[in-house]
Motif scaffolding. Structure first.
Motif, PDB file in Angstrom:
ATOM      1  N   ARG A 139       0.829  -1.201   0.000  1.00 41.46           N
ATOM      2  CA  ARG A 139       0.000   0.000   0.000  1.00 41.46           C
ATOM      3  C   ARG A 139       0.871   1.262   0.000  1.00 41.46           C
ATOM      4  NH1 ARG A 139      -4.547  -1.324   4.648  1.00 41.46           N
ATOM      5  NH2 ARG A 139      -5.534  -3.128   3.614  1.00 41.46           N
ATOM      6  N   ILE A 140       0.322   2.307  -0.567  1.00 41.20           N
ATOM      7  CA  ILE A 140       0.963   3.619  -0.515  1.00 41.20           C
ATOM      8  C   ILE A 140       0.393   4.343   0.695  1.00 41.20           C
ATOM      9  CG2 ILE A 140       1.272   5.829  -1.674  1.00 41.20           C
ATOM     10  CD1 ILE A 140       0.935   4.291  -4.340  1.00 41.20           C
ATOM     11  N   VAL A 141       1.265   4.748   1.623  1.00 42.05           N
ATOM     12  CA  VAL A 141       0.815   5.430   2.828  1.00 42.05           C
ATOM     13  C   VAL A 141       1.560   6.747   2.958  1.00 42.05           C
ATOM     14  CG1 VAL A 141       0.402   3.197   3.940  1.00 42.05           C
ATOM     15  CG2 VAL A 141       2.500   4.450   4.436  1.00 42.05           C
ATOM     16  N   ASP A 142       0.973   7.672   3.705  1.00 41.55           N
ATOM     17  CA  ASP A 142       1.624   8.939   4.033  1.00 41.55           C
ATOM     18  C   ASP A 142       2.467   8.731   5.281  1.00 41.55           C
ATOM     19  OD1 ASP A 142       0.471  10.470   1.972  1.00 41.55           O
ATOM     20  OD2 ASP A 142      -1.399  10.598   3.104  1.00 41.55           O
ATOM     21  N   LYS A 143       3.757   8.940   5.148  1.00 39.87           N
ATOM     22  CA  LYS A 143       4.665   8.788   6.285  1.00 39.87           C
ATOM     23  C   LYS A 143       5.193  10.163   6.668  1.00 39.87           C
ATOM     24  CE  LYS A 143       8.677   6.166   7.916  1.00 39.87           C
ATOM     25  NZ  LYS A 143       7.978   5.650   9.114  1.00 39.87           N
ATOM     26  N   PRO A 144       4.806  10.671   7.826  1.00 40.84           N
ATOM     27  CA  PRO A 144       5.216  12.018   8.224  1.00 40.84           C
ATOM     28  C   PRO A 144       6.735  12.197   8.159  1.00 40.84           C
ATOM     29  CG  PRO A 144       3.544  11.195   9.724  1.00 40.84           C
ATOM     30  CD  PRO A 144       3.909  10.046   8.831  1.00 40.84           C
ATOM     31  N   GLY A 145       7.139  13.301   7.547  1.00 40.82           N
ATOM     32  CA  GLY A 145       8.559  13.597   7.421  1.00 40.82           C
ATOM     33  C   GLY A 145       9.211  12.988   6.197  1.00 40.82           C
ATOM     34  N   PHE A 146       8.486  12.122   5.484  1.00 41.79           N
ATOM     35  CA  PHE A 146       9.054  11.441   4.328  1.00 41.79           C
ATOM     36  C   PHE A 146       8.226  11.641   3.061  1.00 41.79           C
ATOM     37  CE2 PHE A 146      10.824   9.286   7.964  1.00 41.79           C
ATOM     38  CZ  PHE A 146      12.147   9.075   7.600  1.00 41.79           C
ATOM     39  N   GLY A 147       6.913  11.650   3.181  1.00 36.60           N
ATOM     40  CA  GLY A 147       6.042  11.758   2.021  1.00 36.60           C
ATOM     41  C   GLY A 147       5.289  10.468   1.799  1.00 36.60           C
ATOM     42  N   LYS A 148       5.059  10.132   0.549  1.00 36.33           N
ATOM     43  CA  LYS A 148       4.348   8.900   0.216  1.00 36.33           C
ATOM     44  C   LYS A 148       5.356   7.763   0.081  1.00 36.33           C
ATOM     45  CE  LYS A 148       0.405  11.176  -1.965  1.00 36.33           C
ATOM     46  NZ  LYS A 148      -0.444  10.978  -0.781  1.00 36.33           N
ATOM     47  N   VAL A 149       5.053   6.660   0.746  1.00 40.09           N
ATOM     48  CA  VAL A 149       5.946   5.507   0.736  1.00 40.09           C
ATOM     49  C   VAL A 149       5.148   4.254   0.407  1.00 40.09           C
ATOM     50  CG1 VAL A 149       7.385   6.617   2.494  1.00 40.09           C
ATOM     51  CG2 VAL A 149       5.691   4.906   3.195  1.00 40.09           C
ATOM     52  N   ILE A 150       5.845   3.277  -0.157  1.00 38.18           N
ATOM     53  CA  ILE A 150       5.274   1.943  -0.333  1.00 38.18           C
ATOM     54  C   ILE A 150       5.696   1.109   0.864  1.00 38.18           C
ATOM     55  CG2 ILE A 150       5.310  -0.178  -1.694  1.00 38.18           C
ATOM     56  CD1 ILE A 150       5.714   1.487  -4.177  1.00 38.18           C
ATOM     57  N   VAL A 151       4.727   0.493   1.529  1.00 41.65           N
ATOM     58  CA  VAL A 151       5.002  -0.363   2.675  1.00 41.65           C
ATOM     59  C   VAL A 151       4.801  -1.816   2.255  1.00 41.65           C
ATOM     60  CG1 VAL A 151       4.302  -1.004   5.016  1.00 41.65           C
ATOM     61  CG2 VAL A 151       4.320   1.403   4.332  1.00 41.65           C
ATOM     62  N   GLY A 152       5.798  -2.636   2.479  1.00 39.68           N
ATOM     63  CA  GLY A 152       5.675  -4.048   2.133  1.00 39.68           C
ATOM     64  C   GLY A 152       6.998  -4.770   2.309  1.00 39.68           C
ATOM     65  N   ARG A 153       6.924  -6.077   2.430  1.00 34.26           N
ATOM     66  CA  ARG A 153       8.140  -6.860   2.561  1.00 34.26           C
ATOM     67  C   ARG A 153       8.925  -6.822   1.254  1.00 34.26           C
ATOM     68  NH1 ARG A 153      10.502  -6.867   5.964  1.00 34.26           N
ATOM     69  NH2 ARG A 153       9.978  -8.469   7.509  1.00 34.26           N
ATOM     70  N   GLY A 154      10.168  -6.378   1.347  1.00 32.26           N
ATOM     71  CA  GLY A 154      11.015  -6.213   0.169  1.00 32.26           C
ATOM     72  C   GLY A 154      11.002  -4.805  -0.380  1.00 32.26           C
ATOM     73  N   ALA A 155      10.261  -3.894   0.246  1.00 35.95           N
ATOM     74  CA  ALA A 155      10.125  -2.541  -0.297  1.00 35.95           C
ATOM     75  C   ALA A 155      11.478  -1.869  -0.482  1.00 35.95           C
ATOM     76  CB  ALA A 155       9.221  -1.698   0.602  1.00 35.95           C
ATOM     77  N   VAL A 156      12.348  -1.968   0.527  1.00 38.17           N
ATOM     78  CA  VAL A 156      13.679  -1.374   0.392  1.00 38.17           C
ATOM     79  C   VAL A 156      14.754  -2.441   0.261  1.00 38.17           C
ATOM     80  CG1 VAL A 156      14.200  -1.207   2.878  1.00 38.17           C
ATOM     81  CG2 VAL A 156      15.209   0.431   1.276  1.00 38.17           C
ATOM     82  N   ASN A 157      14.442  -3.660   0.641  1.00 36.80           N
ATOM     83  CA  ASN A 157      15.422  -4.741   0.624  1.00 36.80           C
ATOM     84  C   ASN A 157      14.864  -5.943  -0.149  1.00 36.80           C
ATOM     85  OD1 ASN A 157      17.678  -6.322   1.334  1.00 36.80           O
ATOM     86  ND2 ASN A 157      16.715  -7.052   3.187  1.00 36.80           N
ATOM     87  N   GLN A 158      15.015  -5.930  -1.490  1.00 37.13           N
ATOM     88  CA  GLN A 158      15.710  -4.955  -2.320  1.00 37.13           C
ATOM     89  C   GLN A 158      14.845  -4.539  -3.493  1.00 37.13           C
ATOM     90  OE1 GLN A 158      19.012  -3.952  -0.687  1.00 37.13           O
ATOM     91  NE2 GLN A 158      19.092  -3.550  -2.837  1.00 37.13           N
ATOM     92  N   LYS A 159      13.553  -4.876  -3.470  1.00 33.39           N
ATOM     93  CA  LYS A 159      12.754  -4.742  -4.685  1.00 33.39           C
ATOM     94  C   LYS A 159      12.540  -3.292  -5.089  1.00 33.39           C
ATOM     95  CE  LYS A 159      10.501  -9.230  -4.183  1.00 33.39           C
ATOM     96  NZ  LYS A 159       9.244  -9.992  -3.925  1.00 33.39           N
ATOM     97  N   GLY A 160      12.392  -2.385  -4.113  1.00 26.10           N
ATOM     98  CA  GLY A 160      12.215  -0.980  -4.462  1.00 26.10           C
ATOM     99  C   GLY A 160      13.401  -0.419  -5.217  1.00 26.10           C
ATOM    100  N   PRO A 161      14.624  -0.478  -4.655  1.00 30.74           N
ATOM    101  CA  PRO A 161      15.794   0.017  -5.383  1.00 30.74           C
ATOM    102  C   PRO A 161      16.050  -0.719  -6.697  1.00 30.74           C
ATOM    103  CG  PRO A 161      16.274  -0.158  -3.042  1.00 30.74           C
ATOM    104  CD  PRO A 161      14.937  -0.804  -3.258  1.00 30.74           C
TER     105      PRO A 161
END
Length: 511
Positions: A139-161
């Motif tokens: 899901r796309i959520v509003d994260k204060p101080g960051f903006g819109k983020v995708i939350v999910g397993r693998g989001a940054v490790n490593q599928k997002g990058p």
């Protein structure tokens, strides 16, 4: 993320966000990129392809290939192959191993130089009950101080990058251009279990021949600091050995072979206490320093240059930010900030990941367990090796009468080192600096990745991480990756996409 709102419906004010922050204000492409005249068209294509790039990440997260659970591994490899084909790779193949398959692909545009890219398609396990947003729904959520983020397993490790790097290739092609370098992609599905079979992939004769043509190998990353937008260029990474220590009545010949009533402890030995006693011998009483016989005999001390880099890092990096990010109030022995950085880069570790024995559910259950398991990881520094580390642990336990404790290795690899003067590192630094990101050159990443497969023979290439953007929560609940940044110091998805494009042009041109 209990204070975050799940974004509903279409993404609002996206164009304003895409035009804001460092992406518009600080993006200053390399001379070769600027002179090519390709920047405006590629930038426009990246913006136009934004929605497709977001969906690519979300759809990839929805397929959780988890090696530790043998979950959807063939599907994961097939999906990775489809992603590579969609991004323009011409030769794509599934590479079998003794474990889960990898993927090898090449994109040959007839360029003078070639860059290697490392991907992983597997992710860590997860417990959905610990997440505020379902881990596979991305899901796309509003994260204060960051903006819109995708939350999910693998989001940054490593599928997002990784998907952001692919977005760069899509943008180049959509702009009617071709990449300035040839690309060799090697991908595995076992990184999260210690890459036990990755060397089999890269040493296949045709894969090795393709890698030998590369300037180096990069893993995409999204590690910009939210406080200053800074990035670290790591000249290496610690190695790792992952293993299980198992005590059992069956192997020991004492204690129960299965769980029995705890009243029997008055006359029956406990495998669980046996394991605790064995674990205590591996480290100093405070648990902070390995005490395995001979464990430090091969450890290479920090060089003068590494100490210099760490001293500069202590001035550039923020201690308060580090403590906040980790959720800690004190360092080991209340060390000064500069000493913690030295220890982080130079100290081998023996860590307990988890302890499992007997009953762990609600309430009590009066049993004497017949088996106990400690999940261990050891972080290794130059000139340690995984094989030597494991052998020393085995010998240490045997010497103290713990021959019955099983040492089951589940994966791992050696530490890496890359020359600061290699084209790869120079290209990373030059690209970051042009894009306005504060750069810290750091001797050694405290975490681990299977870069040793690339830096050691027979591949013998420089290897490192590259990428703008930000995410966090790897291996933890509510893992996220920023796609629309409200922080002017951190890139969103389009800015991160363009950083990869610029890096490819820099690799093509750097002396």
């Amino acid at each position: 993320m209990s204070n975050e709102r799940v974004a509903a419906g279409p993404i609002h004010n996206r164009r304003a966000l895409l035009a804001g922050g460092t992406a518009a204000a600080l993006f200053a492409p390399g001379l070769t990129f600027a002179a090519s005249g390709d920047l405006p068209a590629i930038r426009k294509a990246a913006e136009t392809g934004y929605d497709a790039s977001v969906r690519r990440i979300q759809e990839w997260i929805a397929l959780p290939s988890i090696a530790a659970e043998n979950r959807d591994m063939d599907k994961g490899a097939d999906y990775m192959m489809a992603l590579a084909k969609d991004a323009g790779f011409q030769h794509i193949e599934k590479v079998p191993t003794d474990g889960h398959p990898g993927v090898f692909a090449t994109l040959d545009v007839g360029a003078k130089r070639t860059i290697g890219i490392y991907f992983m398609y597997d992710v860590k396990q997860f417990d959905p009950t610990e997440w505020s947003s379902p881990p596979l729904e991305a899901r796309i959520v509003d994260k204060p101080g960051f903006g819109k983020v995708i939350v999910g397993r693998g989001a940054v490790n490593q599928k997002g990058p990784e998907a952001t790097f692919l977005a760069g290739l899509h943008a180049i092609r959509a702009a009617g251009k071709k990449p300035p370098v040839n690309i060799v992609l090697v991908c595995e599905g076992e990184e999260e279990i210690g890459s036990p079979n990755f060397r089999q992939i890269v040493t296949k004769p045709h894969v090795l021949a393709a890698l030998k043509k590369c300037e180096g190998v990069v893993i995409p990353a999204g590690w910009q600091s939210p406080s200053n937008g800074g990035v670290s260029v790591n000249l290496g990474a610690k190695g790792i050995a992952e293993l299980e220590l198992v005590a059992s009545g069956a192997k020991w010949g004492r204690g129960p072979k299965t769980d029995i009533h705890s009243s029997e402890k008055a006359r029956v030995d406990s495998p669980a206490w046996r394991l605790v006693q064995a674990l205590q011998t591996l480290v100093t009483p405070d648990g902070n320093t390995p005490a395995v016989d001979g464990y430090f005999e091969k450890v290479r001390p920090l060089t003068a240059r590494e100490k210099e880099l760490l001293a500069m890092a202590a001035q550039q990096l923020n201690e308060a930010d580090a403590k906040k990010a980790l959720g800690v109030d004190h360092w080991i022995d209340d060390l000064a900030w500069d000493k913690t950085l030295e220890r982080l880069a130079s100290q081998p570790t023996i860590n307990i990941e988890g302890l499992v024995s007997g009953y762990t559910g609600p309430g009590g259950k009066t049993i004497l367990p017949g088996r106990a398991v400690a999940k261990i990881d050891t972080r290794l520094v130059p000139n340690q090796t995984m094989a030597d580390s494991v052998a020393k642990i085995r010998a240490h336990l045997d010497k103290r009468g713990f021959q019955d404790i099983e040492v089951n290795v589940t994966g791992g690899y050696d530490p890496t080192e890359t020359d600061e003067n290699s084209r790869l590192i120079k290209a990373e630094i030059a690209t970051y600096k042009r894009l306005g990101a504060a750069v810290t050159v750091y001797p050694r990443l405290a975490g681990s990745w299977p870069g040793a497969v690339f830096t050691s023979a027979p591949v013998s290439l420089p290897a490192g991480q590259f990428g703008l953007g930000h995410g966090s929560g790897a291996h933890a609940p509510d893992e996220y990756y920023v796609i629309e940044s409200s922080n002017p110091k951190v890139e969103g998805l389009v800015g991160a996409t363009m950083s990869y494009v610029d890096f490819l042009y820099e690799i093509a041109a750097i002396k």
